[in-house]
Write an enzyme that holds these catalytic residues in place. Structure first.
Site, PDB file in Angstrom:
ATOM      1  N   SER A 130       0.835  -1.206   0.000  1.00 20.70           N
ATOM      2  CA  SER A 130       0.000   0.000   0.000  1.00 20.70           C
ATOM      3  C   SER A 130       0.863   1.246   0.000  1.00 20.70           C
ATOM      4  O   SER A 130       2.047   1.196   0.392  1.00 20.70           O
ATOM      5  CB  SER A 130      -0.859  -0.033   1.267  1.00 20.70           C
ATOM      6  OG  SER A 130      -1.585   1.166   1.414  1.00 20.70           O
ATOM      7  N   TYR A 143      -3.606  -0.157  10.551  1.00 19.21           N
ATOM      8  CA  TYR A 143      -3.514  -0.785   9.217  1.00 19.21           C
ATOM      9  C   TYR A 143      -2.202  -0.381   8.559  1.00 19.21           C
ATOM     10  O   TYR A 143      -1.472  -1.229   8.024  1.00 19.21           O
ATOM     11  CB  TYR A 143      -4.704  -0.349   8.352  1.00 19.21           C
ATOM     12  CG  TYR A 143      -4.598  -0.749   6.899  1.00 19.21           C
ATOM     13  CD1 TYR A 143      -4.857  -2.050   6.483  1.00 19.21           C
ATOM     14  CD2 TYR A 143      -4.250   0.185   5.914  1.00 19.21           C
ATOM     15  CE1 TYR A 143      -4.760  -2.416   5.143  1.00 19.21           C
ATOM     16  CE2 TYR A 143      -4.155  -0.166   4.578  1.00 19.21           C
ATOM     17  CZ  TYR A 143      -4.410  -1.465   4.192  1.00 19.21           C
ATOM     18  OH  TYR A 143      -4.311  -1.817   2.865  1.00 19.21           O
TER      19      TYR A 143
HETATM   20  N1  LIG Z   1      -8.744  -1.252  -1.544  1.00 18.01           N
HETATM   21  C1  LIG Z   1      -7.725  -0.460  -1.333  1.00 18.01           C
HETATM   22  O1  LIG Z   1      -7.892   0.774  -1.325  1.00 18.01           O
HETATM   23  C2  LIG Z   1      -6.325  -1.022  -1.143  1.00 18.01           C
HETATM   24  C3  LIG Z   1      -5.257  -0.136  -1.268  1.00 18.01           C
HETATM   25  C4  LIG Z   1      -3.962  -0.614  -1.081  1.00 18.01           C
HETATM   26  C5  LIG Z   1      -3.757  -1.953  -0.802  1.00 18.01           C
HETATM   27  N2  LIG Z   1      -4.815  -2.803  -0.673  1.00 18.01           N
HETATM   28  C6  LIG Z   1      -4.535  -4.197  -0.323  1.00 18.01           C
HETATM   29  O2  LIG Z   1      -4.947  -5.033  -1.379  1.00 18.01           O
HETATM   30  C7  LIG Z   1      -5.321  -6.316  -0.862  1.00 18.01           C
HETATM   31  C8  LIG Z   1      -6.712  -6.677  -1.363  1.00 18.01           C
HETATM   32  O3  LIG Z   1      -7.615  -5.688  -0.883  1.00 18.01           O
HETATM   33  P1  LIG Z   1      -9.065  -5.448  -1.503  1.00 18.01           P
HETATM   34  O4  LIG Z   1      -9.175  -3.999  -1.752  1.00 18.01           O
HETATM   35  O5  LIG Z   1      -9.340  -6.402  -2.603  1.00 18.01           O
HETATM   36  O6  LIG Z   1      -9.936  -5.787  -0.206  1.00 18.01           O
HETATM   37  P2  LIG Z   1     -11.336  -6.503  -0.029  1.00 18.01           P
HETATM   38  O7  LIG Z   1     -12.220  -6.214  -1.207  1.00 18.01           O
HETATM   39  O8  LIG Z   1     -11.778  -6.115   1.321  1.00 18.01           O
HETATM   40  O9  LIG Z   1     -10.959  -8.070  -0.085  1.00 18.01           O
HETATM   41  C9  LIG Z   1     -10.122  -8.619   0.900  1.00 18.01           C
HETATM   42  C10 LIG Z   1      -9.939 -10.096   0.595  1.00 18.01           C
HETATM   43  O10 LIG Z   1      -9.054 -10.633   1.604  1.00 18.01           O
HETATM   44  C11 LIG Z   1      -9.696 -11.793   2.131  1.00 18.01           C
HETATM   45  N3  LIG Z   1      -9.297 -12.112   3.494  1.00 18.01           N
HETATM   46  C12 LIG Z   1      -9.447 -11.371   4.616  1.00 18.01           C
HETATM   47  N4  LIG Z   1      -8.984 -12.041   5.697  1.00 18.01           N
HETATM   48  C13 LIG Z   1      -8.529 -13.246   5.235  1.00 18.01           C
HETATM   49  C14 LIG Z   1      -7.944 -14.385   5.834  1.00 18.01           C
HETATM   50  N5  LIG Z   1      -7.720 -14.443   7.162  1.00 18.01           N
HETATM   51  N6  LIG Z   1      -7.587 -15.431   5.051  1.00 18.01           N
HETATM   52  C15 LIG Z   1      -7.809 -15.396   3.725  1.00 18.01           C
HETATM   53  N7  LIG Z   1      -8.371 -14.360   3.095  1.00 18.01           N
HETATM   54  C16 LIG Z   1      -8.727 -13.298   3.840  1.00 18.01           C
HETATM   55  C17 LIG Z   1     -11.176 -11.469   2.043  1.00 18.01           C
HETATM   56  O11 LIG Z   1     -11.932 -12.653   2.197  1.00 18.01           O
HETATM   57  P3  LIG Z   1     -13.448 -12.642   2.820  1.00 18.01           P
HETATM   58  O12 LIG Z   1     -14.361 -12.329   1.672  1.00 18.01           O
HETATM   59  O13 LIG Z   1     -13.612 -14.013   3.378  1.00 18.01           O
HETATM   60  O14 LIG Z   1     -13.487 -11.569   3.892  1.00 18.01           O
HETATM   61  C18 LIG Z   1     -11.232 -10.879   0.652  1.00 18.01           C
HETATM   62  O15 LIG Z   1     -11.222 -11.890  -0.321  1.00 18.01           O
HETATM   63  C19 LIG Z   1      -5.219  -6.199   0.662  1.00 18.01           C
HETATM   64  O16 LIG Z   1      -3.993  -6.720   1.091  1.00 18.01           O
HETATM   65  C20 LIG Z   1      -5.285  -4.699   0.893  1.00 18.01           C
HETATM   66  O17 LIG Z   1      -4.662  -4.326   2.107  1.00 18.01           O
HETATM   67  C21 LIG Z   1      -6.095  -2.362  -0.862  1.00 18.01           C
END
Ligand SMILES: NC(=O)c1ccc[n+]([C@@H]2O[C@H](COP(=O)([O-])OP(=O)(O)OC[C@H]3O[C@@H](n4cnc5c(N)ncnc54)[C@H](OP(=O)(O)O)[C@@H]3O)[C@@H](O)[C@H]2O)c1
Length: 240
Positions: A130, A143
């Site tokens: 991030s 976070y």
């Molecule tokens: N969105 C942003 O603005 C952003 C920005 C920078 C970086 N990121 C990073 O990008 C990555 C993906 O984020 P996203 O935006 O796609 O978030 P998201 O839509 O909230 O999806 C998160 C995913 O992680 C899974 N997860 C959570 N806890 C878990 C566990 N204990 N074991 C296995 N899977 C788990 C969730 O599964 P469930 O459906 O079961 O909850 C979901 O599939 C993350 O690492 C996040 O920190 C996101």
């Protein structure tokens, strides 16, 4: 690393960026994409192989590593953001949960799959990091701290895995248009764009991806972050 014919495992593949990785890997000719999810029934990408995987559960991680012996690309994508400040949060629960998934989960997966990757000539690991790996915003302070830890871990495993030829790619981005950032009112990058840049980096052997201008600006300001970044952060926090 050649994506065509590769065998990938994506964590958190049921939605958001993980779902976009799963789809794009199949489009780029991956021979197999294991879609890791806490609820594999929630995996919707056609052609993917759903796999039960909770990155915080040692038995779940070990069982995946025992069964998926053909993986040559691990995408550590699973993550949580509780939206908690460091000091005003009612307890350490959110901070611990974020470290559990974002740091220890990523570390556990890297440890479990390093020998699998070695057996296939090295392969690659992608870490979803991030802009907040570089900058702490107090509204999401715990976070950001977990993502800083995951950044350090990414740099550390790159060194430890160099001998076995594993490419380790850190992907940093500001807001992405997924459920995680649903409550944020700011410009957001499309998940497909994050994934396009990440997979181009894997194919090219590039170790770091700074997806958007915001992230590039923050990284460039790091040598003088206390002068260039934190005064603004403090002003915004004071007037929130
Ligand atoms: N969105 C942003 O603005 C952003 C920005 C920078 C970086 N990121 C990073 O990008 C990555 C993906 O984020 P996203 O935006 O796609 O978030 P998201 O839509 O909230 O999806 C998160 C995913 O992680 C899974 N997860 C959570 N806890 C878990 C566990 N204990 N074991 C296995 N899977 C788990 C969730 O599964 P469930 O459906 O079961 O909850 C979901 O599939 C993350 O690492 C996040 O920190 C996101």
């Amino acid at each position: 690393v050649n994506l065509h014919g590769s065998v990938a495992l994506v964590t958190g593949a049921n939605r958001g960026i993980g779902q976009a990785f799963t789809r794009a890997l199949l489009e780029r000719g991956a021979a197999r994409v294991y879609a890791g999810a806490r609820d594999p029934g929630g995996v919707t990408v056609e052609g993917a192989d759903p796999v039960p995987l909770d990155v915080t559960d040692p038995e779940s991680v070990a069982s995946a590593a025992r069964r998926l012996r053909d993986v040559d690309l691990l995408v550590n994508n699973a993550g949580i953001a509780r939206g908690a400040p460091l000091l005003a949060a009612p307890s350490l629960a959110d901070a611990r949960a974020e470290m559990e998934v974002n740091y220890f989960g990523t570390l556990a997966m890297a440890r479990a799959f390093a020998p699998v990757l070695a057996a296939h000539g090295g392969g690659a690991i992608v870490s979803m990091l991030s802009a907040l790996s570089f900058l702490n915003l107090p509204a999401v302070g715990s976070y950001a701290a977990s993502k800083a830890a995951a950044w350090s871990l990414t740099n550390g495993i790159r060194t430890e895995l160099a001998g076995q030829g594993t490419l380790v790619v850190g992907v940093h981005v500001a807001f992405v248009d997924t459920e995680m950032a649903a409550r944020i009112d700011a410009p957001k990058v499309a998940p497909d764009e994050v994934v396009r840049q990440a997979l181009d980096a894997v194919a090219a052997g590039t170790e770091e991806v700074l997806v958007d201008d915001t992230t590039r600006g923050i990284k460039a300001a790091l040598p003088r972050d206390l002068e260039l970044l934190y005064p603004d952060v403090r002003r915004q926090w004071a007037t929130r």
